[in-house]
Write an enzyme that holds these catalytic residues in place. Structure first.
Site, PDB file in Angstrom:
ATOM      1  N   ASP A 155      -4.603 -12.786   3.273  1.00 40.57           N
ATOM      2  CA  ASP A 155      -5.841 -12.326   3.904  1.00 40.57           C
ATOM      3  C   ASP A 155      -7.085 -12.562   3.044  1.00 40.57           C
ATOM      4  O   ASP A 155      -8.183 -12.197   3.431  1.00 40.57           O
ATOM      5  CB  ASP A 155      -5.739 -10.850   4.325  1.00 40.57           C
ATOM      6  CG  ASP A 155      -5.020  -9.981   3.320  1.00 40.57           C
ATOM      7  OD1 ASP A 155      -4.731 -10.468   2.194  1.00 40.57           O
ATOM      8  OD2 ASP A 155      -4.730  -8.812   3.643  1.00 40.57           O
ATOM      9  N   ASP A 207      -2.737 -10.577  -2.436  1.00 42.01           N
ATOM     10  CA  ASP A 207      -3.315 -10.058  -1.197  1.00 42.01           C
ATOM     11  C   ASP A 207      -4.779  -9.693  -1.462  1.00 42.01           C
ATOM     12  O   ASP A 207      -5.145  -9.324  -2.583  1.00 42.01           O
ATOM     13  CB  ASP A 207      -2.532  -8.817  -0.763  1.00 42.01           C
ATOM     14  CG  ASP A 207      -2.884  -8.343   0.639  1.00 42.01           C
ATOM     15  OD1 ASP A 207      -2.137  -8.678   1.575  1.00 42.01           O
ATOM     16  OD2 ASP A 207      -3.896  -7.634   0.792  1.00 42.01           O
ATOM     17  N   HIS A 236       0.821  -1.224   0.000  1.00 45.14           N
ATOM     18  CA  HIS A 236       0.000   0.000   0.000  1.00 45.14           C
ATOM     19  C   HIS A 236       0.852   1.270   0.000  1.00 45.14           C
ATOM     20  O   HIS A 236       0.312   2.366  -0.230  1.00 45.14           O
ATOM     21  CB  HIS A 236      -0.933   0.041   1.210  1.00 45.14           C
ATOM     22  CG  HIS A 236      -1.991  -1.023   1.194  1.00 45.14           C
ATOM     23  ND1 HIS A 236      -2.840  -1.213   0.128  1.00 45.14           N
ATOM     24  CD2 HIS A 236      -2.328  -1.965   2.113  1.00 45.14           C
ATOM     25  CE1 HIS A 236      -3.650  -2.234   0.395  1.00 45.14           C
ATOM     26  NE2 HIS A 236      -3.360  -2.708   1.588  1.00 45.14           N
ATOM     27  N   HIS A 280      -6.320  -7.143  -0.545  1.00 45.19           N
ATOM     28  CA  HIS A 280      -6.441  -5.701  -0.777  1.00 45.19           C
ATOM     29  C   HIS A 280      -5.641  -5.306  -2.019  1.00 45.19           C
ATOM     30  O   HIS A 280      -4.540  -5.844  -2.235  1.00 45.19           O
ATOM     31  CB  HIS A 280      -5.910  -4.924   0.435  1.00 45.19           C
ATOM     32  CG  HIS A 280      -6.589  -5.293   1.721  1.00 45.19           C
ATOM     33  ND1 HIS A 280      -6.056  -6.219   2.601  1.00 45.19           N
ATOM     34  CD2 HIS A 280      -7.768  -4.886   2.242  1.00 45.19           C
ATOM     35  CE1 HIS A 280      -6.888  -6.353   3.635  1.00 45.19           C
ATOM     36  NE2 HIS A 280      -7.929  -5.557   3.445  1.00 45.19           N
TER      37      HIS A 280
HETATM   38 ZN   LIG Z   1      -4.161  -7.153   2.678  1.00 34.84          ZN
END
Ligand SMILES: [Zn+2]
Length: 306
Positions: A243, A162, A126, A164
């Site tokens: 995740d 991931d 991120h 996200h």
């Molecule tokens: Zn994540």
């Protein structure tokens, strides 16, 4: 040839508070499960070096690096955004997390190991050129990609599974035709980006909440892996967040260990075709400790081609 497992004690000391899901015990979950797995005979352990300023500055602005250094607290916790904080050991951890991916890159480029897994935190995908967010300070995978390109490679790729979207990695490489980024993420979900690609080299597929292994494998088989294959990368990096596992408390996809093993085996096939097998994977998310340990070890088992 062995698979490298790269870690550093400082990554265990980075602590964003007692109730933060991105907790030090995540690293224990991976290493404990690895010990129990019987894979140790095929693994070579390495201590991560600290990243250099020059290596960091390939993907982050000098002003941003200076801001992170200046924010590093002597005591207590200092917040960079509502989710992302620094404790006294965080700067050291972030330097070694990025340094781990640099070492992994060097090891596979020298042929000392075929693949590497970096068991590090804070995670990185991120973190943008000028912004810390989503538990991430420095973009570890991006630092590795830039290191490989600086050493003369012409084509690199990133697979990010991931749950996200890896907004930081996309922002850093969106204009760089030497890099292709592929992956899946849950949408809508933090950081609410990734649906409109920032460049033609970005092939990220949103998946709806509730999607399981079938949807994941379809997106990978039909979009992500063909784009990766077509790029003919000389080295492949993985943003390995676990995740999207069905047990994870932070998201709503339904993957299992077997999905992570499957995508890793597919990736190994592409790496063998174009990249001499070279894969450098680094830990991103994964917040249910048992599922994280199991998934990471199945990923490492597939990286080691066992
Ligand atoms: Zn994540």
């Amino acid at each position: 040839m062995t698979t490298a497992f790269i870690a550093h004690a400082s990554c265990r000391l980075h602590n964003m508070g007692p109730y933060h899901p991105e907790c030090p015990e995540r690293l224990d979950a991976v290493s404990d499960r690895l010990i129990a797995s019987g894979l140790e005979a095929h693994i070579a352990h390495y201590d991560a070096p600290a990243v250099t300023r020059e290596q960091l500055a390939r993907v982050h602005d000098e002003d941003y690096i200076a801001m992170i250094e200046a924010t590093s607290p002597e005591s207590d916790i200092c917040y960079l955004d509502p989710d992302t904080a620094m404790s006294p050991h965080s700067l050291d951890a972030a330097r070694h997390a990025a340094g781990a991916v640099v070492l992994g890159t060097d090891l596979v480029l020298k042929g000392e190991c075929r693949a590497a897994f970096c068991a590090v935190r804070p995670p990185g995908h991120h973190a943008e050129r000028r912004r810390a967010m989503g538990f991430c300070l420095f973009n570890n995978v991006a630092v590795g990609v830039a290191h490989a390109l600086a050493h003369g490679l012409e084509r690199a790729a990133v697979l990010d599974f991931d749950v996200h979207h890896g907004n930081g990695t996309e922002e850093i490489f969106a204009a760089d035709p030497r890099v292709v980024m592929v992956g899946t993420f849950e949408y809508p979900l933090y950081p609410y980006s990734g649906v409109d690609p920032m460049g033609p080299n970005m092939h990220n597929v949103p998946l709806r909440a509730g999607s399981g292994g079938d949807a994941f494998r379809k997106a990978m088989s039909e979009i992500c892996l063909p784009a990766l294959d077509a790029h003919r990368p000389e080295i492949i990096f993985v943003s390995a967040g676990f995740d999207a596992h069905r047990d994870d408390p932070l998201a709503n996809l339904q993957l299992t260990e077997s999905d992570y093993a499957w995508v890793t085996r597919e990736l190994v096939g592409i790496a063998r075709r174009h990249a001499g097998g070279r894969i450098v994977s680094t830990l991103e998310g994964g917040y249910e400790l048992s599922a994280l340990g199991r998934s990471a070890v199945e990923h490492i088992r597939a990286l080691a081609e066992l």
